[in-house]
Design a protein around this motif. Structure first.
Motif, mmCIF file in Angstrom:
data_model
loop_
_atom_site.group_PDB
_atom_site.id
_atom_site.type_symbol
_atom_site.label_atom_id
_atom_site.label_comp_id
_atom_site.label_asym_id
_atom_site.label_seq_id
_atom_site.Cartn_x
_atom_site.Cartn_y
_atom_site.Cartn_z
ATOM 1 N N ASP A 11 6.473 3.874 -5.263
ATOM 2 C CA ASP A 11 6.749 4.817 -4.179
ATOM 3 C C ASP A 11 5.813 6.026 -4.229
ATOM 4 O O ASP A 11 5.343 6.500 -3.186
ATOM 5 C CB ASP A 11 8.211 5.289 -4.256
ATOM 6 N N ARG A 12 5.560 6.531 -5.440
ATOM 7 C CA ARG A 12 4.692 7.698 -5.561
ATOM 8 C C ARG A 12 3.276 7.359 -5.070
ATOM 9 O O ARG A 12 2.664 8.143 -4.328
ATOM 10 C CB ARG A 12 4.651 8.179 -7.005
ATOM 11 N N ALA A 13 2.763 6.203 -5.453
ATOM 12 C CA ALA A 13 1.424 5.800 -5.046
ATOM 13 C C ALA A 13 1.355 5.611 -3.526
ATOM 14 O O ALA A 13 0.380 6.003 -2.879
ATOM 15 C CB ALA A 13 1.008 4.512 -5.759
ATOM 16 N N ARG A 14 2.409 5.031 -2.968
ATOM 17 C CA ARG A 14 2.421 4.844 -1.506
ATOM 18 C C ARG A 14 2.410 6.186 -0.789
ATOM 19 O O ARG A 14 1.718 6.353 0.220
ATOM 20 C CB ARG A 14 3.663 4.044 -1.089
ATOM 21 N N ASP A 15 3.204 7.134 -1.291
ATOM 22 C CA ASP A 15 3.276 8.436 -0.631
ATOM 23 C C ASP A 15 1.924 9.149 -0.662
ATOM 24 O O ASP A 15 1.476 9.707 0.344
ATOM 25 C CB ASP A 15 4.346 9.301 -1.312
ATOM 26 N N VAL A 16 1.290 9.148 -1.825
ATOM 27 C CA VAL A 16 -0.012 9.805 -1.935
ATOM 28 C C VAL A 16 -1.043 9.092 -1.084
ATOM 29 O O VAL A 16 -1.843 9.720 -0.375
ATOM 30 C CB VAL A 16 -0.465 9.870 -3.408
ATOM 31 N N PHE A 17 -1.015 7.776 -1.150
ATOM 32 C CA PHE A 17 -1.973 6.987 -0.374
ATOM 33 C C PHE A 17 -1.820 7.267 1.125
ATOM 34 O O PHE A 17 -2.802 7.452 1.844
ATOM 35 C CB PHE A 17 -1.765 5.499 -0.661
ATOM 36 N N ARG A 18 -0.580 7.314 1.605
ATOM 37 C CA ARG A 18 -0.362 7.577 3.030
ATOM 38 C C ARG A 18 -0.893 8.952 3.423
ATOM 39 O O ARG A 18 -1.504 9.108 4.486
ATOM 40 C CB ARG A 18 1.125 7.477 3.375
ATOM 41 N N VAL A 19 -0.681 9.966 2.580
ATOM 42 C CA VAL A 19 -1.183 11.307 2.886
ATOM 43 C C VAL A 19 -2.704 11.301 2.979
ATOM 44 O O VAL A 19 -3.290 11.900 3.890
ATOM 45 C CB VAL A 19 -0.714 12.320 1.816
ATOM 46 N N VAL A 20 -3.364 10.617 2.046
ATOM 47 C CA VAL A 20 -4.837 10.549 2.071
ATOM 48 C C VAL A 20 -5.320 9.860 3.341
ATOM 49 O O VAL A 20 -6.242 10.338 4.011
ATOM 50 C CB VAL A 20 -5.373 9.820 0.822
ATOM 51 N N VAL A 21 -4.683 8.752 3.693
ATOM 52 C CA VAL A 21 -5.107 8.013 4.891
ATOM 53 C C VAL A 21 -4.844 8.824 6.148
ATOM 54 O O VAL A 21 -5.704 8.940 7.017
ATOM 55 C CB VAL A 21 -4.393 6.646 4.975
ATOM 56 N N ASP A 75 -12.712 0.839 3.016
ATOM 57 C CA ASP A 75 -12.386 -0.149 4.050
ATOM 58 C C ASP A 75 -11.197 -1.000 3.618
ATOM 59 O O ASP A 75 -10.321 -1.327 4.428
ATOM 60 C CB ASP A 75 -13.591 -1.054 4.321
ATOM 61 N N SER A 76 -11.148 -1.338 2.326
ATOM 62 C CA SER A 76 -10.007 -2.109 1.819
ATOM 63 C C SER A 76 -8.717 -1.303 1.904
ATOM 64 O O SER A 76 -7.646 -1.851 2.199
ATOM 65 C CB SER A 76 -10.255 -2.532 0.366
ATOM 66 N N GLY A 77 -8.818 -0.007 1.655
ATOM 67 C CA GLY A 77 -7.646 0.846 1.767
ATOM 68 C C GLY A 77 -7.139 0.928 3.200
ATOM 69 O O GLY A 77 -5.928 0.869 3.456
ATOM 70 N N LEU A 78 -8.068 1.064 4.145
ATOM 71 C CA LEU A 78 -7.668 1.089 5.551
ATOM 72 C C LEU A 78 -7.044 -0.240 5.965
ATOM 73 O O LEU A 78 -6.076 -0.270 6.735
ATOM 74 C CB LEU A 78 -8.877 1.406 6.436
ATOM 75 N N ARG A 79 -7.593 -1.338 5.457
ATOM 76 C CA ARG A 79 -7.009 -2.652 5.764
ATOM 77 C C ARG A 79 -5.581 -2.726 5.236
ATOM 78 O O ARG A 79 -4.672 -3.219 5.936
ATOM 79 C CB ARG A 79 -7.881 -3.736 5.147
ATOM 80 N N LEU A 80 -5.349 -2.260 4.012
ATOM 81 C CA LEU A 80 -4.001 -2.260 3.454
ATOM 82 C C LEU A 80 -3.062 -1.415 4.306
ATOM 83 O O LEU A 80 -1.926 -1.818 4.596
ATOM 84 C CB LEU A 80 -4.032 -1.723 2.026
ATOM 85 N N PHE A 81 -3.525 -0.257 4.729
ATOM 86 C CA PHE A 81 -2.702 0.623 5.559
ATOM 87 C C PHE A 81 -2.350 -0.035 6.888
ATOM 88 O O PHE A 81 -1.187 -0.035 7.305
ATOM 89 C CB PHE A 81 -3.444 1.935 5.799
ATOM 90 N N VAL A 82 -3.352 -0.607 7.561
ATOM 91 C CA VAL A 82 -3.133 -1.215 8.877
ATOM 92 C C VAL A 82 -2.189 -2.411 8.772
ATOM 93 O O VAL A 82 -1.287 -2.591 9.595
ATOM 94 C CB VAL A 82 -4.477 -1.631 9.502
ATOM 95 N N ASP A 83 -2.370 -3.234 7.743
ATOM 96 C CA ASP A 83 -1.578 -4.461 7.628
ATOM 97 C C ASP A 83 -0.184 -4.213 7.077
ATOM 98 O O ASP A 83 0.761 -4.927 7.437
ATOM 99 C CB ASP A 83 -2.291 -5.473 6.728
ATOM 100 N N GLY A 84 -0.030 -3.194 6.204
ATOM 101 C CA GLY A 84 1.237 -3.071 5.506
ATOM 102 C C GLY A 84 2.026 -1.796 5.704
ATOM 103 O O GLY A 84 3.214 -1.754 5.361
ATOM 104 N N MET A 85 1.407 -0.749 6.266
ATOM 105 C CA MET A 85 2.098 0.535 6.328
ATOM 106 C C MET A 85 2.136 1.154 7.728
ATOM 107 O O MET A 85 2.942 2.037 7.984
ATOM 108 C CB MET A 85 1.425 1.533 5.367
#
Length: 347
Positions: A11-21, A75-85
């Motif tokens: 959960d912590r990693a998802r929260d930080v990742f979402r803020v960065v994206v 680009d991989s991070g954006l793909r993860l965000f688009v597909d999963g979040m």
């Protein structure tokens, strides 16, 4: 370096990742741990956030443009965000109305397609593009105008009000009366037919010697029909609108990327191939950065959606081209809605 799946992040990693994206999509710039701690409301210290961002970087989801900068998604991070979040946002009533309005305009179909593409470009702040199969033109009227001793201009008026011109070769010494005769025959005898139907009827009447034409007029008609048929078979209709929208404040700081992107857009044959590859199936396809070889140098994203006619066959593909930091949650549903609108137009 391997990219993670969404289930591998706590959960912590998802929260930080979402803020960065979210920050990158809004600003196009990297963000640092101290800024995240101050603005995000995550109740994490800058040191804790730095550790999480380091883990995300090792997973290939974040990267640092240079040593003193914060982090931004790969680009991989954006793909993860688009597909999963990502949570898609439906187009507003005003946005839907702006797209719908274009199919209500009178005039040739290609004009309505171009207007719809321009509307999509304006609403998405991207370059809009659409590719459709060349429609069978229905003849209404045709005339020939002499240009020189061996050239004439063939003017064709379609049943939808469209007007097209082609330069054709004519025999030397052709009398003006032959041009008038050819135009009159085509308008009177072939009006209301598609190009394929017109050629078939002309061949039948000539075989039965029912075509009241002299040899010169017959040659003109055959050449006129042939050149339009060849053009129709050669390539689909490809319309790109809104290239200037790709040059925003962020892009202006990277003029080389902008130049690469505009050069890519000029290569319409390559875009046509990309859209053609996206026509298989029904799903919206998203190409992010280097995932698509055509736009890998410029670091752009492409969102495409095929649309079908009344018979169920794919008749075209609509899409947008923009920076990797475009608002996917808003633009993806907008492309979907435009595809549905064009399907009604082409039906």
């Amino acid at each position: 370096m391997t990219s993670a799946s969404i289930t591998e992040l706590n959960d912590r990693a998802r929260d930080v990742f979402r803020v960065v994206v979210d920050s990158y999509l809004a600003t196009g710039a990297p963000i640092g741990s101290r800024t995240i701690a101050q603005l995000s409301g995550l109740n994490l210290s800058p040191a804790s956030i730095r550790n999480v961002m380091q883990d995300l970087e090792e997973l290939g989801l974040l990267a640092a443009p240079h040593t003193s900068a914060g982090r931004m998604p790969t680009d991989s991070g954006l793909r993860l965000f688009v597909d999963g979040m990502m949570q898609a946002l439906e187009p507003s009533a005003e946005e839907r109305a702006a797209i719908e309005r274009q199919i209500e305009q009178a005039g040739p179909v290609e004009q309505a397609i171009a207007a719809t593409t321009a509307a999509l470009s304006g609403l998405s702040a991207c370059a809009g593009m659409v590719m459709v199969a060349k429609r069978d033109l229905v003849l209404r009227q045709m005339s020939f105008v002499t240009l020189s001793a061996d050239k004439a201009l063939a003017v064709l008026v379609g049943d939808d009000g469209s007007v097209e011109n082609r330069v054709i070769d004519i025999p030397l010494g052709l009398p003006p009366s032959a041009l008038i005769e050819a135009g009159n025959y085509m308008s009177a005898m072939l009006g209301g037919l598609t190009l394929v139907e017109a050629r078939a009827k002309l061949e039948r009447e000539m075989a039965d010697e029912r075509a009241a034409l002299d040899g010169a007029a017959r040659t003109l008609i055959e050449r006129g029909l042939a050149i339009w048929s060849e053009d129709a078979d050669r390539r689909p209709v490809l319309i790109v609108r809104g290239q200037a929208r790709l040059i925003d404040d962020t892009a202006a700081a990277d003029l080389e990327r902008v130049r690469e992107l505009l050069d890519d857009l000029e290569g319409k044959q390559e875009i046509a191939r990309l859209l053609d590859s996206a026509s298989a199936g029904d799903a919206t396809r998203i190409f992010i950065g280097a995932e698509n070889k055509l736009f890998s140098l410029s670091g752009s994203s492409v969102i495409t959606k095929p649309f079908r006619g009344l018979d169920g066959r794919v008749v075209g593909v609509v899409g947008v081209i923009g920076p990797t930091r475009l608002n996917y949650a808003r633009v993806v549903p907008m492309v979907d809605y435009t595809a549905a609108t064009l399907a009604r137009l082409m039906g």
